[in-house]
Design an enzyme around this catalytic site. Sequence first.
Site, PDB file in Angstrom:
ATOM      1  CB  CYS A   2      -0.701  -0.032   1.139  1.00 56.69           C
ATOM      2  SG  CYS A   2      -2.313  -1.218   1.661  1.00 56.69           S
TER       3      CYS A   2
HETATM    4  N1  GLN Z   1      -1.433  -6.264   4.589  1.00 54.87           N
HETATM    5  C1  GLN Z   1      -2.340  -5.187   4.296  1.00 54.87           C
HETATM    6  C2  GLN Z   1      -3.828  -5.156   3.776  1.00 54.87           C
HETATM    7  O1  GLN Z   1      -3.796  -6.701   3.023  1.00 54.87           O
HETATM    8  C3  GLN Z   1      -1.587  -4.386   3.664  1.00 54.87           C
HETATM    9  C4  GLN Z   1      -0.893  -4.447   1.959  1.00 54.87           C
HETATM   10  C5  GLN Z   1      -0.164  -3.424   1.288  1.00 54.87           C
HETATM   11  O2  GLN Z   1       0.441  -2.745   2.681  1.00 54.87           O
HETATM   12  N2  GLN Z   1      -0.062  -3.235   0.244  1.00 54.87           N
HETATM   13  O3  GLN Z   1      -4.559  -5.062   2.689  1.00 54.87           O
END
Ligand code: GLN
Length: 247
Positions: A2
């Site tokens: 993210c």
């Molecule tokens: N693991 C978290 C989620 O699934 C954050 C994912 C991310 O940083 N892409 O939302």
Amino acid sequence: MCRHLAYLGPSRTLHSLVYEPEHSLEHQAYAPRHNLHNSLNADGFGVGWYPATGEAPVRFRRAQPMWTDVSFRDVAAAVESGCVLAAVRSATQGFPVDESCAQPFRTGPYLFSHNGRVGAYAGVEAKLRELAGDLADVPEARAPVDSALLLAITAGHWRAGRSLGEGLAETVFAVTSLTSGRYNLLATDGTSLAATTWGDSLFVLRADGSVVIASEPYDEDPRWERVPDRSLVTFEGDRLCLSSLAS
Ligand code: GLN
């Protein structure tokens, strides 16, 4: 992973922060420049903000790509805040695309976001639940995603009297002693900011009496500084502090 961003400074519209910059969070949702592990952040988004100092945070979240929500773009132009935390999501494999999994999470006066993943989650989930304790005080920690348990563990540290930054750092130490993973955490209580780097990018911009901590620069301002991996960054009372989390 993210992308997330936090702002503390003079009041400004949400629109000016998350939509207007040439490489805004909205742009990072479909064309991130520093993502190491994925090329889209289209599995939801969230914006949290404090209407005024001392007031509880307000939050808007959706499970859809940020660029497809034209209504919030309008609303964002009419809302101002001096403290904002926002994120766009790329769902980790195995977790659903659901609004409850979109960050930032909220607990009491805090907003919290995790950019990363808990390594070998199935193998450590029970241990993380033990560390998290009773979720009654942290209802958002029930979301079906690895990040939610990190919220619960951190909230426990804050409840025990740890500062914003100490709470994040202790969570990173506790979880990385159990498993691998990436743990870029970001949080605010409305008057200070804290963030960790553990496996992904992070930058800080100090300009015009404000500070922005973000997964990637949203413009070409030369004052953006990259935060080294395995660090804790805090901004409190006009002081920006950087310390190492490396042992
Ligand atoms: N693991 C978290 C989620 O699934 C954050 C994912 C991310 O940083 N892409 O939302």
